[in-house]
Design an enzyme around this catalytic site. Sequence first.
Site, mmCIF file in Angstrom:
data_model
loop_
_atom_site.group_PDB
_atom_site.id
_atom_site.type_symbol
_atom_site.label_atom_id
_atom_site.label_comp_id
_atom_site.label_asym_id
_atom_site.label_seq_id
_atom_site.Cartn_x
_atom_site.Cartn_y
_atom_site.Cartn_z
ATOM 1 N N GLU A 43 -4.896 -10.452 8.759
ATOM 2 C CA GLU A 43 -6.293 -10.778 8.490
ATOM 3 C C GLU A 43 -6.460 -12.078 7.702
ATOM 4 O OE1 GLU A 43 -8.147 -7.252 6.894
ATOM 5 O OE2 GLU A 43 -7.993 -6.247 8.828
ATOM 6 N N GLN A 90 0.810 -1.222 0.000
ATOM 7 C CA GLN A 90 0.000 0.000 0.000
ATOM 8 C C GLN A 90 0.843 1.272 0.000
ATOM 9 O OE1 GLN A 90 -2.543 -1.907 3.271
ATOM 10 N NE2 GLN A 90 -3.969 -0.475 2.359
#
Length: 418
Positions: free
Chosen positions: A164, A25
């Site tokens: 996650e 990111q």
Amino acid sequence: MASSDSHMLKFPDHFLFGAATSAHQTEGNNTNSDWWDFERKTGTPVREPSGDACDSYHRYHEDIAIVRDFGLQAYRFSIEWARIEPAEGFFSNAELAHYRRMVEACREAGIVPVVTFHHFTLPRWLDAEGGFLSPRFVELFERYCDRTARALGDLIGWACTINEPEGAGDAGWVVGVHPPGIVGDVQSMWAVADNVFDAHRKGAAAIRRHTDAPVGVTLALQDIQYVDGAEPGSSPWENNTRVSDRFMEASADDEFVGIQTYTRIVIGPEGVRGPGLQPDKKNDIVETDWTTMTGWELYPEALRGTIHRAARISGGKPILLTENGIATRDDPKRAYYIDKALRTVHECLQEGIDVRGYLYWSLLDNYEWSGGYQPQFGICAVDRETFERTPKPSGFYLGKIAQSRALTREPIAWPQMR
Ligand code: BGC
């Protein structure tokens, strides 16, 4: 005038305040990853490719200095498997040295490095053989963790294995917002869940061979609230919840459990009520007073439900809040969200729950996966052409709390913060 101590809500001395990012990111040009390809495929829900991102691959010193100048104590970032092992079995010493320089830079700045070994992306060669579904995934992840922890382990502050993991199968095989972009394949979703579960346990054991740092997993937990007699069903959020519960139960072998919470999901007998947690969208989402740039409800109190759940299921394991944040154009609204979230955390601490720290997502306005560069989670803006960083007041607000290790007793109302 400064408030006296009795007028403040104090956080323990060991409590870590920080901010988080991930490699894909922020680094830019992650050309050897599955996401780089996915961003270029037609027919995916991806809004735009990541390109140069925030150029953090070259500017990580600036990022760490921003964390320090805000007055924060910890920086969570991820290391990129696709760079470290660009071809199967070839571990790049140059890339390992790059990430070692990054953890060293944190240490030199007095910042605790919280290192995530895997944050969504995979090397392209692994994607080609099935990615998370590859029968070799577990052994390959374990080997990558072993080699990488050997290079960095002595300097790491906290280690997170897979970010996650409970959402990996759902995002890639059911909702189709992550590679391989398949929709509706629930069977594969459960197969991915088994693989990431084993990978976490073996990866964590491999990391522990080379570090004394606490090792754990970071779970996406939204606060699921059943109303009007609704019963748990099998919506994507509920499936994720089942998988994360399994991780929490198994966290007995881990030193901590990482929690990432953004909002609540209200479920009535008819299904999700209100905005819920919508999949990323290609179109601009109109932010309202009570919803964010990702379309989620502004609900910083969501941490209460998720911290309680983690404390209950994990049997009192230390909790690190590895992500919590809001995408908004309205920076005072972000400061309000942070303030409310930390009050919720403080209540949980008062109840005796062992929460060790709060890492805001995100340090930078960065690449929000399928949502591209539209959602602004950052406490620091980044110019998309020049990469110039502009710290925002909300970051200084968080830093002020971090420095005083305290909140005023009276909450600050959002309109007043403007
Ligand atoms: C992920 C981040 C993401 C954030 C906001 C988390 O699910 O770990 O990568 O940017 O949520 O959507």
